[in-house]
Scaffold this active site. Structure first.
Site, short mmCIF file in Angstrom:
data_model
loop_
_atom_site.label_atom_id
_atom_site.label_comp_id
_atom_site.label_asym_id
_atom_site.label_seq_id
_atom_site.Cartn_x
_atom_site.Cartn_y
_atom_site.Cartn_z
N CYS A 95 0.83 -1.21 0.00
CA CYS A 95 0.00 0.00 0.00
C CYS A 95 0.87 1.27 0.00
CB CYS A 95 -1.00 -0.05 1.14
SG CYS A 95 -2.43 0.99 0.79
N HIS A 128 -3.38 -5.26 1.85
CA HIS A 128 -2.70 -5.48 3.14
C HIS A 128 -2.77 -6.95 3.56
CE1 HIS A 128 -2.24 -1.23 4.56
NE2 HIS A 128 -3.18 -1.04 3.66
N GLU A 158 -0.96 -8.49 5.55
CA GLU A 158 -0.60 -8.65 6.98
C GLU A 158 -1.84 -8.62 7.88
OE1 GLU A 158 -0.35 -6.00 5.22
OE2 GLU A 158 -0.77 -4.20 6.41
#
Ligand code: GLN
Length: 185
Positions: free
Chosen positions: A78, A168, A170
């Site tokens: 991002c 994202h 994560e």
């Protein structure tokens, strides 16, 4: 075991640290060029790319990061993808030019700026991808390999040793993106 640094000046570095450990590598937070010396790879997390750029300048990390990227892999997610791009628009800002991609910041607009979407991964199961005020990759150079697209636009790409996602990974349990990064260390 390989060590991945997560740039920890701003943004969601903590989630990347955990995701890297799930993917089987050791993770450390990086705030100085000395810490960078201990890393086999580096993640630039999501957050606010303008702020991160300013902090990289203030902490004198831009040159060390460029030197690092000439030898070792860097993954940007991002805001990190915005920093790695060759060209940034909407609005324009300087970037590290580590990958031959052009990105438009906040490309999905203000109304529906965050979403969870099923992103098809060629020859594999879909990825539940979290987009938060994500950029859109508008152009990729010849040497860039597109690993996944969403609504026709590349959202996971790599070039040589470097890699970016506009989403994202994560923030979900799916370790495929982090594992691909750990595998190239
Ligand atoms: N919109 C942010 C930027 O332009 C990126 C958002 C994110 O990293 N989740 O820097």
């Amino acid at each position: 075991m390989k060590t991945v640094g997560v740039l920890a000046l701003q943004g969601d570095f903590e989630a990347h640290r955990k995701a890297i450990e799930r993917a089987g590598a050791h993770a450390i937070e990086v705030r100085t060029s000395g810490e960078l010396d201990h890393c086999d790879g580096l993640i630039l997390p999501g957050g606010e790319s303008t702020t991160m750029l300013k902090l990289l300048e203030e902490e004198n990390l831009l040159e060390p990061l460029k030197r690092f990227s000439e030898r070792k892999p860097v993954y940007g997610s991002c805001a990190g993808a915005i920093l790695l791009a060759r060209e940034v628009t909407h609005p324009a800002q300087p970037s590290l030019n580590l990958m031959d991609i052009s990105v438009e910041r906040n490309g999905y607009g203000r109304q529906i700026d965050s979403r969870i979407a099923r992103v098809p991964i060629p020859e594999d199961s879909d990825f539940e991808a979290v987009f938060i005020r994500a950029p859109i990759i508008r152009h990729v150079g010849q040497d860039v390999r597109v690993l996944a697209r969403y609504q026709g636009d590349p959202v996971w790409v790599e070039q040589g040793r470097h890699m970016v996602t506009t989403f994202h990974p994560e923030l979900t349990d799916d370790a495929r993106v982090h594992r691909r990064f750990v595998d190239r260390l």
